[in-house]
Design an enzyme around this catalytic site. Structure first.
Site, short mmCIF file in Angstrom:
data_model
loop_
_atom_site.label_atom_id
_atom_site.label_comp_id
_atom_site.label_asym_id
_atom_site.label_seq_id
_atom_site.Cartn_x
_atom_site.Cartn_y
_atom_site.Cartn_z
CG ASP A 200 -1.69 -1.26 1.44
OD1 ASP A 200 -2.05 -1.90 0.44
OD2 ASP A 200 -1.92 -1.63 2.60
CD GLU A 359 -8.30 -2.79 -1.21
OE1 GLU A 359 -8.91 -2.90 -0.14
OE2 GLU A 359 -7.34 -3.52 -1.52
#
Length: 469
Positions: A200, A359
């Protein structure tokens, strides 16, 4: 006509055996037959030749460490097996290094036998794969002392590599454990850019350097608590700034699941948006390298605020100085932030309808067009990938444009996604940072971060990003 952009710098790509090895502040050519300076080994692709068994090089065979003859006539596989990408020590420590093989595995000791193994992300795994560089038996050579078993050194014993104490065969031990640092027999690995398990990544250009803020990975259930920062001037050599925020002791309203951070700058302060226990918080610092302090003593966006998970924040600041916060898993949200960067009007939250959205929203602007990119599928799936849309404002409406990053099984890239994008300060050159499964056998909690160049077509659409293994 496509944008005229430079290629991302690479590590270990060369056309000749000559190589310049950077040792401390010294530039020293290291070619076949020439030794490097003692007590330090520069990062990058390297081969190590035994001091007392000339022509034999440290290598792996069936994942076990050995010293074997390697020559210019050796096969490609043998040369690759005798080449390691040297990185800063996975467990840290001044003067300590780790060695990554071409397939992504790391040289480590297990029951004192040297072998290749996956980076499990555990304290023990990282320490077993970390070696501190010491002076060798003759000037210009180096020895490798275990970081977690001081006094034990990598040595050859009947051509096998073991981690032995220096009291073993004292007459020959020093020479048996000494190596010349040579130019690599083959190109080393270029990725991952962060040596270890991270995911991420949020990449940004701040205060004259590129910074990456990732999730610290390798924990079952994504249960990590620490955030780290890394910085670079060239996207190749990265400085680890250590832990910048530890959710456990530093955040009163959460204790675990430290995920997917983002960074923003305004009026002399840096704002660090982060996930903790499926809430979104914000911390501040006067330095992009931290440390950061929880600014509110509560979540900025609490779990349950809207349908879906309240995770994966990202901030975009427009040309007029207005900042917007994006977030969501299952549903995509956005809102304009107040000038304090710590609050917003809850009645003004927008919900986007984005095809296949899962997401990881990320927004940037180029030539008057707004780009919203996001991740599709589940991060545990090898089909996790990135799609994007374009719009005429930071809040849309959005026109779906398709996929720009996807798996490439031919080079072992699975599940590439949860990305961020940065523009070079020197022109219209753009890079995408993202995670993928760790190579060769990673999964949705064992991921690595890499950076690849992003190019545009003449009409402003994004070309598919070419992932690197």
């Amino acid at each position: 006509m496509n944008s005229d952009v430079q290629a991302l710098p690479t590590v270990g790509r060369m056309t000749a055996r000559a190589l310049v090895v950077v040792l401390g502040a010294t530039l020293l050519p290291a070619v076949a037959g020439t030794a490097a300076q003692a007590a330090t080994i520069a990062t990058g692709a390297r081969s190590l030749e035994s001091v007392n068994l000339a022509g034999r090089y440290l290598r792996h065979s069936d994942y076990l460490g050995r010293v074997d003859p390697i020559t210019s006539g050796s096969g490609t596989v043998a040369k690759q097996d005798a080449t390691f990408t040297v990185t800063p020590g996975l467990a840290g420590g001044a003067g300590c290094v780790s060695f990554q093989a071409a397939d992504g595995r790391w040289l480590r000791h297990l029951d004192f036998r040297l072998r290749l193994d996956l980076n499990a992300g555990t304290t023990g795994s990282l320490a077993d794969a970390t070696f501190c560089v010491r002076d060798g038996s003759v000037a210009g050579s180096a020895r490798l002392e275990s970081a977690n078993y001081p006094g034990r050194f990598v040595r050859h014993r009947d051509s096998e590599l073991w981690l032995d104490p220096s009291t073993t065969n004292p007459g020959t031990f020093a020479a048996d454990s000494s190596f010349w640092v040579r130019a690599p027999w083959a190109a080393g690995r270029r990725t991952p850019v962060l040596k270890g398990l991270y995911a991420d990544p949020h990449i940004a250009y701040l205060d004259g350097r590129y910074y990456v803020y990732p999730t610290t990975d390798g924990y079952n259930g994504w249960s990590g608590t620490r955030f780290k920062a890394f910085s670079s001037t060239d996207l190749v050599n990265w400085t680890d700034h250590g832990t910048i925020l530890d959710v456990g002791p530093s955040v009163s309203w959460a204790s675990s699941r430290a995920w997917a951070p983002a960074i923003a700058y305004r009026n002399g302060r840096y704002y660090f948006y982060f996930c903790a226990d499926t809430n979104i918080g914000v911390a501040t610092s006067t330095s992009p390298a931290g440390p950061f302090t929880d600014a509110l003593g509560r979540p900025l966006i609490a779990a349950g605020f809207r349908p879906g998970q309240m995770i994966d924040p990202a901030v975009f600041t427009d040309d007029d100085g207005t900042s917007y916060l994006y977030w969501g898993n299952g549903s995509a949200y956005a809102v304009r932030l107040n000038p304090d960067m710590l609050s917003f009007d809850a009645t003004a939250v927008r919900t986007f309808s984005l095809p296949n959205f899962r997401e990881g929203e990320f927004v940037f602007k180029r030539n008057g067009t707004y780009y919203l990119s996001y991740s599709v599928d589940d991060t545990r799936s090898e089909n996790y990938h990135v799609e994007y849309a374009t719009g005429t404002s930071p809040l849309g409406p959005w026109t779906h444009r398709g996929t720009i990053l996807a798996k490439n099984l031919s080079i072992g890239v699975k599940g590439p996604g949860h990305h961020s994008i940065v523009r070079s300060p020197t022109g219209d050159t753009w890079y995408m940072a993202y995670h993928r499964f760790a190579i060769p056998a990673g999964n949705g909690t064992n991921r690595e971060v890499t950076v690849d160049q992003m190019r545009f077509n003449a009409d402003g659409t994004i070309q598919p990003v070419v992932p690197t293994g």
